[in-house]
Design an enzyme around this catalytic site. Sequence first.
Site, PDB file in Angstrom:
ATOM      1  N   ARG A 134     -10.396 -11.166   1.695  1.00  0.00           N
ATOM      2  CA  ARG A 134     -11.350 -13.003   1.291  1.00  0.00           C
ATOM      3  C   ARG A 134     -11.394 -14.025   1.537  1.00  0.00           C
ATOM      4  O   ARG A 134     -11.599 -14.970   1.731  1.00  0.00           O
ATOM      5  CB  ARG A 134     -11.655 -11.878   0.453  1.00  0.00           C
ATOM      6  CG  ARG A 134     -10.451 -12.240  -1.102  1.00  0.00           C
ATOM      7  CD  ARG A 134     -10.826 -11.192  -2.188  1.00  0.00           C
ATOM      8  NE  ARG A 134     -11.286  -9.624  -1.972  1.00  0.00           N
ATOM      9  CZ  ARG A 134     -11.141  -9.320  -2.957  1.00  0.00           C
ATOM     10  NH1 ARG A 134     -11.473  -9.845  -3.914  1.00  0.00           N
ATOM     11  NH2 ARG A 134     -11.462  -7.604  -2.403  1.00  0.00           N
ATOM     12  N   LYS A 180       0.614  -0.693   0.035  1.00  0.00           N
ATOM     13  CA  LYS A 180       0.021  -0.059   0.165  1.00  0.00           C
ATOM     14  C   LYS A 180       0.801   1.759  -0.366  1.00  0.00           C
ATOM     15  O   LYS A 180       2.250   1.172   0.453  1.00  0.00           O
ATOM     16  CB  LYS A 180      -0.759  -0.017   1.316  1.00  0.00           C
ATOM     17  CG  LYS A 180      -1.853  -1.294   1.889  1.00  0.00           C
ATOM     18  CD  LYS A 180      -2.630  -0.858   2.702  1.00  0.00           C
ATOM     19  CE  LYS A 180      -4.035  -1.716   3.076  1.00  0.00           C
ATOM     20  NZ  LYS A 180      -5.138  -1.164   1.795  1.00  0.00           N
TER      21      LYS A 180
END
Length: 494
Positions: A349, A275
């Site tokens: 996820r 990120k």
Amino acid sequence: MIFKYKCEPFNGPVKPATVVFLPIGPDSIDRTDGLASFRLLIQPHLTSGAFKGQHLEALPLFGSQDTWLVIIGLGPLEKLTEAGLLAAAAQAGQTLNKLRVKEAVVSLPSLAFGSIKTLELICTGFKLSLEPRGEYKSVKSEPQPIIKNITFQTPSASDFIDRSKSVLTRAETLATAQLEARYLTDGPAQEFTPEALAAQAVEAGSTKMFKVTVWDESKLEIEKAGAILAVGRGSVNRPRMVILEYQGAAGLAKDSSTVLIGKGVTFDSGGLCLKPAENMNLMKTDMAGAAAVLAILKAAATLKLPQRLVGLLPLAENMPSGSAYRPGDIVTTMSGQTVEIVNTDAEGRLILADALTLAHKYNPARIIDLATLTGACQVALGERCAGLFCDHPQLLKSLQTAGKDAGEHFWPMPFVEEYEDNLKSDLADFKQAGSRAGGAINAALFLRRFVTKNIPWAHLDIAGTARNTKARPGCPEGATGFGVRTILKMLTEF
Ligand code: BES
Ligand code: ZN
Ligand code: ZN
């Protein structure tokens, strides 16, 4: 800090602080909720315009006998929501704290919510506003709460006073759970590793009477939890799966359990798909779902809820390193389905996939997951509204109703079947992520592949709501503990 709540009719002695809630309206101080007796004190400030009664406006007046009268605006009553009343009570709590008051009497306003719900929301607002802060500061800059006693004054009715005791206890337990989730979420990731969080769960289990099982890496290997192992591989802080089992009251049918799953990425650097540096610090919040589930189980055990609950906390730290999982890798999940990794930052996820597979082993009546899953959901719904994916009308309705009651917003999101194409893979059973557009939906569609069709399942994307950018009454900057009270309410009331 422990509060003492007492409910007493409106005839007690004046305490060091009295709090009244004033709505906007022509008859605002002619009401029967205790305001009329303060007319002489309040009226001049209304006439001069110094106080208007706007929502969250606070006016402390220093009165006779060294006592304070604190007036809190409610705004126009037709616009007052559950969240708004909770915030007004929190504003009152913060004002009392600034005045360094130890004891207060709160005059309950008579509102359309009814006296019980009004009491519950006001109690929750006080509790949420009076938590100690600044644990990591060597010198505390903010004054710590010193309030010890809050007495709620009710117009009369002794039956209300009887019922109010249990309402207050419950409201306080729920708010305490929310504060606990905030505390766990706000803690620095260097301290709140998967191992440390698992230890916190074990400790909670020993005192709160629920069973706690921790799977370490070797057990995760045995169970073939390939997705959690892949996400956790890049960090020296190794992954864990924590299983919390609360049996509820004796004699419950084995099939009545609710499984709650909380995303527990203790720090999300993005992994090899790193990120940007800006705001990466906020990714210590990426275990807000796990913190919420742990706090919910503790509160459920404290309240002795008559139902079976299973909490699953998949815990991992998503870091880049020579051993980290890579884009292009193919991961075999616990379900046996294979997934082509396209972006190591879509790690949530993956760990949820294994937890969903495990959830099925508990023969659940329903599965609910809470996850700071997608930036897309944060963009779509902002900081005060979570995405709610649920194809089961009854579960959907009970979550929305409980949310409204708790003052938390959940917006129903669609499973757009056409977006299934986004997850097609030539190499594996499917891809881990699709395009950025519709990111929250793509993630939900991915999760759905790990849920058997006939089990009621709700996925709550709390990416936006888990963190508060700017302090507001009842919630400082930082973790919010969002979802905790809603789920507890849903389990008990809806
Ligand atoms: N933890 C983030 C989601 C997030 C973003 C939570 C902002 C709170 C605030 C998640 O793991 C993530 O990075 N998701 C990616 C998925 C993408 C790579 C498909 C995202 O949303 O950008
Ligand atoms: Zn991520
Ligand atoms: Zn994440």
